[in-house]
Design a protein around this motif. Structure first.
Motif, PDB file in Angstrom:
ATOM      1  N   UNK A   1      -1.365  21.753  18.645  1.00 20.38           N
ATOM      2  CA  UNK A   1      -0.072  22.417  18.574  1.00 20.38           C
ATOM      3  C   UNK A   1      -0.188  23.688  17.745  1.00 20.38           C
ATOM      4  N   UNK A   2       0.558  24.716  18.145  1.00 20.60           N
ATOM      5  CA  UNK A   2       0.570  25.980  17.422  1.00 20.60           C
ATOM      6  C   UNK A   2       1.787  26.036  16.503  1.00 20.60           C
ATOM      7  N   UNK A   3       1.547  26.425  15.263  1.00 20.01           N
ATOM      8  CA  UNK A   3       2.591  26.470  14.244  1.00 20.01           C
ATOM      9  C   UNK A   3       2.636  27.858  13.614  1.00 20.01           C
ATOM     10  N   UNK A   4       3.832  28.287  13.269  1.00 16.87           N
ATOM     11  CA  UNK A   4       4.013  29.498  12.483  1.00 16.87           C
ATOM     12  C   UNK A   4       4.571  29.107  11.128  1.00 16.87           C
ATOM     13  N   UNK A   5       3.888  29.526  10.069  1.00 15.84           N
ATOM     14  CA  UNK A   5       4.341  29.146   8.740  1.00 15.84           C
ATOM     15  C   UNK A   5       3.298  29.458   7.691  1.00 15.84           C
ATOM     16  N   UNK A   6       3.285  28.629   6.675  1.00 20.22           N
ATOM     17  CA  UNK A   6       2.351  28.770   5.564  1.00 20.22           C
ATOM     18  C   UNK A   6       1.434  27.544   5.561  1.00 20.22           C
ATOM     19  N   UNK A   7       0.132  27.738   5.341  1.00 17.07           N
ATOM     20  CA  UNK A   7      -0.839  26.674   5.550  1.00 17.07           C
ATOM     21  C   UNK A   7      -1.655  26.411   4.285  1.00 17.07           C
ATOM     22  N   UNK A   8      -1.904  25.145   4.048  1.00 17.97           N
ATOM     23  CA  UNK A   8      -2.516  24.709   2.804  1.00 17.97           C
ATOM     24  C   UNK A   8      -3.874  25.351   2.558  1.00 17.97           C
ATOM     25  N   UNK A   9      -4.629  25.599   3.611  1.00 16.24           N
ATOM     26  CA  UNK A   9      -5.967  26.154   3.444  1.00 16.24           C
ATOM     27  C   UNK A   9      -5.953  27.656   3.145  1.00 16.24           C
ATOM     28  N   UNK A  10      -4.773  28.246   3.044  1.00 15.09           N
ATOM     29  CA  UNK A  10      -4.645  29.633   2.600  1.00 15.09           C
ATOM     30  C   UNK A  10      -4.223  29.720   1.135  1.00 15.09           C
ATOM     31  N   UNK A  11      -4.154  28.569   0.463  1.00 16.40           N
ATOM     32  CA  UNK A  11      -3.711  28.513  -0.929  1.00 16.40           C
ATOM     33  C   UNK A  11      -4.760  27.823  -1.788  1.00 16.40           C
ATOM     34  N   UNK A  12      -4.952  28.334  -3.011  1.00 24.63           N
ATOM     35  CA  UNK A  12      -5.758  27.597  -3.988  1.00 24.63           C
ATOM     36  C   UNK A  12      -4.905  26.480  -4.574  1.00 24.63           C
ATOM     37  N   UNK A  13      -5.545  25.539  -5.239  1.00 27.85           N
ATOM     38  CA  UNK A  13      -4.786  24.471  -5.881  1.00 27.85           C
ATOM     39  C   UNK A  13      -3.828  25.042  -6.919  1.00 27.85           C
ATOM     40  N   UNK A  14      -4.272  26.005  -7.701  1.00 26.38           N
ATOM     41  CA  UNK A  14      -3.392  26.587  -8.719  1.00 26.38           C
ATOM     42  C   UNK A  14      -2.142  27.191  -8.085  1.00 26.38           C
ATOM     43  N   UNK A  15      -2.291  27.860  -6.960  1.00 29.75           N
ATOM     44  CA  UNK A  15      -1.133  28.417  -6.264  1.00 29.75           C
ATOM     45  C   UNK A  15      -0.249  27.318  -5.701  1.00 29.75           C
ATOM     46  N   UNK A  16      -0.869  26.298  -5.150  1.00 30.80           N
ATOM     47  CA  UNK A  16      -0.111  25.185  -4.575  1.00 30.80           C
ATOM     48  C   UNK A  16       0.733  24.492  -5.647  1.00 30.80           C
TER      49      UNK A  16
ATOM     50  N   UNK B   1       0.847  -1.183   0.000  1.00 34.42           N
ATOM     51  CA  UNK B   1       0.000   0.000   0.000  1.00 34.42           C
ATOM     52  C   UNK B   1       0.888   1.241   0.000  1.00 34.42           C
ATOM     53  N   UNK B   2       0.421   2.313  -0.627  1.00 34.67           N
ATOM     54  CA  UNK B   2       1.087   3.604  -0.485  1.00 34.67           C
ATOM     55  C   UNK B   2       0.152   4.548   0.271  1.00 34.67           C
ATOM     56  N   UNK B   3       0.776   5.475   1.019  1.00 36.34           N
ATOM     57  CA  UNK B   3       0.009   6.332   1.923  1.00 36.34           C
ATOM     58  C   UNK B   3      -0.027   7.777   1.440  1.00 36.34           C
ATOM     59  N   UNK B   4      -1.193   8.275   1.034  1.00 36.75           N
ATOM     60  CA  UNK B   4      -1.362   9.713   0.858  1.00 36.75           C
ATOM     61  C   UNK B   4      -2.076  10.321   2.070  1.00 36.75           C
ATOM     62  N   UNK B   5      -1.350  11.124   2.860  1.00 33.12           N
ATOM     63  CA  UNK B   5      -2.010  11.923   3.895  1.00 33.12           C
ATOM     64  C   UNK B   5      -2.788  13.031   3.191  1.00 33.12           C
ATOM     65  N   UNK B   6      -4.000  13.325   3.657  1.00 38.77           N
ATOM     66  CA  UNK B   6      -4.868  14.237   2.925  1.00 38.77           C
ATOM     67  C   UNK B   6      -5.227  15.479   3.734  1.00 38.77           C
ATOM     68  N   UNK B   7      -5.014  16.636   3.090  1.00 34.60           N
ATOM     69  CA  UNK B   7      -5.422  17.933   3.614  1.00 34.60           C
ATOM     70  C   UNK B   7      -6.176  18.651   2.502  1.00 34.60           C
ATOM     71  N   UNK B   8      -6.656  19.882   2.760  1.00 34.46           N
ATOM     72  CA  UNK B   8      -7.547  20.530   1.806  1.00 34.46           C
ATOM     73  C   UNK B   8      -7.108  21.961   1.485  1.00 34.46           C
ATOM     74  N   UNK B   9      -7.139  22.304   0.202  1.00 28.51           N
ATOM     75  CA  UNK B   9      -6.812  23.654  -0.236  1.00 28.51           C
ATOM     76  C   UNK B   9      -7.959  24.617   0.046  1.00 28.51           C
ATOM     77  N   UNK B  10      -7.688  25.894  -0.121  1.00 29.89           N
ATOM     78  CA  UNK B  10      -8.699  26.917   0.114  1.00 29.89           C
ATOM     79  C   UNK B  10      -9.910  26.731  -0.798  1.00 29.89           C
ATOM     80  N   UNK B  11      -9.679  26.226  -2.005  1.00 29.12           N
ATOM     81  CA  UNK B  11     -10.781  26.026  -2.940  1.00 29.12           C
ATOM     82  C   UNK B  11     -11.323  24.601  -2.920  1.00 29.12           C
TER      83      UNK B  11
END
Length: 372
Positions: A114-129, A69-79
């Motif tokens: 946990x608190x993180x400082x950085x750039x987050x996937x839900x602040x980006x559209x797929x095209x930007x990502x 099996x291969x593992x894709x962890x899944x998160x979501x873009x802004x769009x």
């Protein structure tokens, strides 16, 4: 293909059922059953010890090296698009910090306690990502992987499915998917709930209607929801991931509940997990803890308790560098050095507990450990 079956289907029966419905794309039933009678090798984020994680290169290497099996962890873009990243924070695994056009999006967020400082996937559209490129998370330990920094795009879940389906058609080998829904509570609060998007994606692809799919989460409510919506299918299992001790699932914290991972790992807790999931997946050291000197202690009762509850036992994560190994298996070459023999030996020690599967950053070594 999707008719109800008994909840705790054996490894042999599970694979045979999936192979039997997959037509010419997959292995004949008898071959598939035989090929999967051993514990399963899960490619953790792909072959992430050798290639930047969650890239086509990492998945391709994992499949070539024999991962089941291969593992894709899944998160979501802004769009609203599911993409393969280990967490919402893009900082450590992409070149976003070097992109001046996105400098203003650096911010601070809290997820999974946990608190993180950085750039987050839900602040980006797929095209930007898609303008970003993947980089190695721990280059000091994996310089061979770091040499591929900047070469690979980030992937959507649909692209991962298409790639695995193509690889299965090319190799004639049944290749499963073990997707993890990451930080469901966080994304739901951002009005980007993962679950229905995930279900729709599975339904839209012929491959995921037929091939083995084992869905993971550290949360509880999303797995219960998926069980209710997806039912019990010959090609589908649900995996309850757990942390250790007094840690709690994020969805439990969100409602100020009291359930801890330690309670989930008791015989009573395991019986409850078995009411909605098929697999219990603790970290390795919950099965065989470490002594103060870093060597392995005696096994806990957890492996036996998991199987007594009628659950599969699959553990995470084996890594091939000395810094991640129990002291018993280190070779003295330095904490960042690869130690293939030590990693195989450590996995074989854990396999003696009766594992049904294991996650490894180096599937070739996992294959060697399982095959003997």
């Amino acid at each position: 293909m999707t008719a109800p079956i008994t909840r705790h289907l054996s490894r042999r029966g599970f694979i045979a059922a999936a192979a039997g419905t997959a037509g010419a794309l997959l292995l004949p039933r008898a071959q598939a059953a035989e090929a999967r009678a051993k514990p399963l090798v899960f490619a953790h984020r792909g072959a992430s010890a050798l290639r930047p994680e969650h890239t086509l290169a990492a998945y391709s290497k994992a499949i070539a090296d024999g991962a089941d099996y291969i593992e894709p962890d899944l998160v979501c873009t802004r769009d609203g698009v599911l993409v393969a990243r280990h967490e919402a924070d893009l900082t450590e695994t992409t070149d976003v910090a070097k992109r001046p056009e996105f400098a203003s999006r650096r911010t601070r967020k809290t997820f999974d306690g946990e608190t993180h400082t950085g750039w987050f996937v839900d602040d980006f559209t797929l095209a930007e990502l898609k303008t970003l490129r993947a980089v190695e998370r721990i280059p000091q330990s994996r310089p061979g992987s770091a040499q591929y920094d900047g070469m690979f795009q980030l992937l959507t879940f649909e692209e991962v499915i298409d790639f695995v389906a193509a690889q299965s058609a090319t190799t004639g080998r049944l290749i499963g998917l073990v997707p993890e829904l990451k930080s469901s509570t966080y994304f739901a609060a951002a009005k980007l709930a993962l679950e229905d998007r995930f279900i729709a994606t599975l339904a839209a692809h012929e491959y995921t209607r037929r091939a083995p799919v084992e869905i993971q989460s550290f949360e509880v409510a999303n797995l219960r929801y998926l069980r209710d919506k997806l039912g019990r299918r010959a090609n589908l299992r649900l995996m309850q991931l757990v942390g250790v001790g007094a840690m709690q699932p994020s969805d439990v914290v969100a409602v100020r509940g009291k359930l801890t991972y330690a309670e989930m790992a008791t015989p009573r807790g395991l019986r409850d997990v078995a009411s909605y999931a098929d697999t219990f997946a603790p970290p390795t050291r919950a099965l065989i803890p470490l002594k103060k000197d870093g060597s392995l202690d005696a096994p806990t009762a957890l492996a036996a308790d998991v199987h007594a509850a009628g659950l599969r036992l699959e553990t995470w994560t084996f890594r091939p560098e000395n810094r991640f190994l129990a002291a018993d298996f280190r070779d003295g070459a330095g904490e960042h050095a690869r130690n293939e023999a030590g990693s195989v030996a450590e996995m074989r020690r854990y396999l003696q507990l009766g594992l049904d599967g294991l996650f490894t950053d180096d599937p070739a070594l996992g294959r060697k450990a399982v095959d003997g």
